[in-house]
Design a protein around this motif. Structure first.
Motif, PDB file in Angstrom:
ATOM      1  N   SER A   1      16.570  33.888 -23.699  1.00  0.00           N
ATOM      2  CA  SER A   1      16.403  32.945 -22.595  1.00  0.00           C
ATOM      3  C   SER A   1      15.919  33.735 -21.384  1.00  0.00           C
ATOM      4  O   SER A   1      16.115  34.953 -21.316  1.00  0.00           O
ATOM      5  N   PRO A   2      15.280  33.092 -20.415  1.00  0.00           N
ATOM      6  CA  PRO A   2      14.636  33.831 -19.319  1.00  0.00           C
ATOM      7  C   PRO A   2      15.578  34.785 -18.582  1.00  0.00           C
ATOM      8  O   PRO A   2      16.740  34.471 -18.317  1.00  0.00           O
ATOM      9  N   ILE A   3      15.048  35.965 -18.276  1.00  0.00           N
ATOM     10  CA  ILE A   3      15.739  36.988 -17.488  1.00  0.00           C
ATOM     11  C   ILE A   3      14.875  37.281 -16.273  1.00  0.00           C
ATOM     12  O   ILE A   3      13.700  37.651 -16.415  1.00  0.00           O
ATOM     13  N   ARG A   4      15.428  37.109 -15.093  1.00  0.00           N
ATOM     14  CA  ARG A   4      14.666  37.355 -13.864  1.00  0.00           C
ATOM     15  C   ARG A   4      15.003  38.746 -13.314  1.00  0.00           C
ATOM     16  O   ARG A   4      16.166  39.065 -13.060  1.00  0.00           O
ATOM     17  N   VAL A   5      13.970  39.551 -13.122  1.00  0.00           N
ATOM     18  CA  VAL A   5      14.124  40.924 -12.621  1.00  0.00           C
ATOM     19  C   VAL A   5      13.427  41.041 -11.271  1.00  0.00           C
ATOM     20  O   VAL A   5      12.253  40.675 -11.139  1.00  0.00           O
ATOM     21  N   ALA A   6      14.143  41.544 -10.283  1.00  0.00           N
ATOM     22  CA  ALA A   6      13.546  41.866  -8.986  1.00  0.00           C
ATOM     23  C   ALA A   6      13.220  43.359  -8.962  1.00  0.00           C
ATOM     24  O   ALA A   6      14.050  44.185  -9.366  1.00  0.00           O
ATOM     25  N   VAL A   7      12.022  43.696  -8.519  1.00  0.00           N
ATOM     26  CA  VAL A   7      11.569  45.091  -8.487  1.00  0.00           C
ATOM     27  C   VAL A   7      11.324  45.490  -7.033  1.00  0.00           C
ATOM     28  O   VAL A   7      10.484  44.901  -6.344  1.00  0.00           O
ATOM     29  N   ILE A   8      12.051  46.517  -6.604  1.00  0.00           N
ATOM     30  CA  ILE A   8      11.938  47.052  -5.239  1.00  0.00           C
ATOM     31  C   ILE A   8      11.444  48.488  -5.342  1.00  0.00           C
ATOM     32  O   ILE A   8      12.047  49.305  -6.041  1.00  0.00           O
ATOM     33  N   ALA A   9      10.371  48.798  -4.652  1.00  0.00           N
ATOM     34  CA  ALA A   9       9.804  50.150  -4.728  1.00  0.00           C
ATOM     35  C   ALA A   9       9.361  50.618  -3.356  1.00  0.00           C
ATOM     36  O   ALA A   9       8.908  49.823  -2.530  1.00  0.00           O
ATOM     37  N   ASP A  10       9.492  51.918  -3.125  1.00  0.00           N
ATOM     38  CA  ASP A  10       8.838  52.587  -1.990  1.00  0.00           C
ATOM     39  C   ASP A  10       9.179  51.945  -0.644  1.00  0.00           C
ATOM     40  O   ASP A  10       8.287  51.676   0.168  1.00  0.00           O
ATOM     41  N   THR A  11      10.453  51.738  -0.383  1.00  0.00           N
ATOM     42  CA  THR A  11      10.845  51.242   0.941  1.00  0.00           C
ATOM     43  C   THR A  11      10.780  52.351   1.993  1.00  0.00           C
ATOM     44  O   THR A  11      10.628  52.067   3.183  1.00  0.00           O
ATOM     45  N   HIS A  12      10.919  53.610   1.579  1.00  0.00           N
ATOM     46  CA  HIS A  12      10.652  54.761   2.449  1.00  0.00           C
ATOM     47  C   HIS A  12      11.386  54.721   3.789  1.00  0.00           C
ATOM     48  O   HIS A  12      10.831  55.154   4.817  1.00  0.00           O
ATOM     49  N   SER A  13      12.596  54.208   3.812  1.00  0.00           N
ATOM     50  CA  SER A  13      13.397  54.189   5.051  1.00  0.00           C
ATOM     51  C   SER A  13      12.723  53.429   6.190  1.00  0.00           C
ATOM     52  O   SER A  13      13.014  53.669   7.366  1.00  0.00           O
TER      53      SER A  13
END
Length: 287
Positions: free
Chosen positions: A49-61
């Protein structure tokens, strides 16, 4: 004759003003730094069944609103099942604490997994960053694989350090190659994600039994021009005209590489052009 010259002069002025207006408009539109949500849907074998993934990258402070919770609030509104932090959350030049504050409340939203990027290692505080994040309840991965239950179905999440760890914080028995070898020993019918900061390490990804790889690092190629430079002008470790700076890439064998353009803003000396910072929301659905 004076009237003709006058009319010609007015036309020239009008053309110049028009060109100036178009140029200003081009850069005003291109330099917008509002965070956007980019959505993908991907069929994955074994997903029930659907799996929702949030992707966070390179926030660099970087700064995100006065309370540093803009990204967390945007992620919360998407109701993800899993949150992935794919490196360069903390910068080597900007505020260490601000980088941590950006993701502090993520574990309250959903199980959160992290791998280090090159800038954590460049800062000389990668071990400290990992300890702090672990203390927040974030799962820190470095050649590790963990299983998480998502609405009654298992999901494996693996992660590997940035290869610059071998230069700035070498650890016997836990080098980049050591971590890769541990990841190769995992084989399962269970859907499996891999978090790895760098997108260009495709030979490694093809050697692993994984379904989806999440990466960042390339910053979307920094300068993008619609129709001319869709993948941007330059990306670290790929050089000019990179191929792996954003979007979904089929690596064969049922493996898909998904690259975030990242969320950095003031940390980069060259501003983003037609390349707004993004949060990825990826819906994994039955294949």
């Amino acid at each position: 004759m004076p009237c003709v010259s006058s009319r010609r002069g007015r036309r020239i002025v009008a053309v110049v003003l028009l060109l100036v207006a178009v140029t200003v408009g081009f850069f005003v539109a291109g330099l917008r730094n509002d965070i956007i949500i980019t959505r993908y849907q991907l069929g994955v074998a074994g997903v029930q069944s659907p799996i929702r993934v949030a992707v966070i990258a390179d926030t660099h402070s970087c700064r995100y609103d006065d309370d540093q919770q803009q990204i967390a609030n945007m992620v919360r509104a998407e109701n993800p099942d899993v949150i992935t932090l794919v490196g360069d959350i903390v910068d080597d030049d900007l505020s260490y604490e601000r980088g941590l504050d950006t993701v502090r409340h993520m574990p309250e939203i959903a199980p959160t997994f992290y791998v280090a990027g090159n800038h954590e290692y460049w800062s000389g505080r990668a071990r400290e960053v990992k300890k702090e994040l672990s203390g927040m309840g974030i799962h820190v991965l470095a050649g590790d694989t963990e299983e998480v239950d998502v609405n009654g179905q298992p999901l494996l999440v693996s992660g590997i350090d940035d290869p610059d760890a071998d230069i700035y914080d070498p650890q016997t028995g836990n080098s980049f190659d050591d971590q890769a070898e541990r990841l190769r020993t995992v084989s399962s019918e269970t859907p499996r994600l891999l978090l790895s900061h760098r997108p260009e390490r495709t030979d490694l990804y093809k050697s692993l039994d994984v379904d989806v790889i999440f990466s960042g690092h390339a910053h979307g190629g920094q300068w993008r021009i619609p129709g001319l430079l869709p993948n941007g002008l330059y990306a670290p470790n790929q050089g000019f005209f990179p191929k792996l700076s954003r979007g979904i890439h089929d690596l064969g064998g049922g493996r898909e590489l998904i690259i975030s353009r990242g969320l950095s803003r003031e940390s980069t000396s060259i501003p983003r052009l037609f390349n707004p910072p993004e949060i990825l929301i990826v819906d994994l659905v039955p294949a």
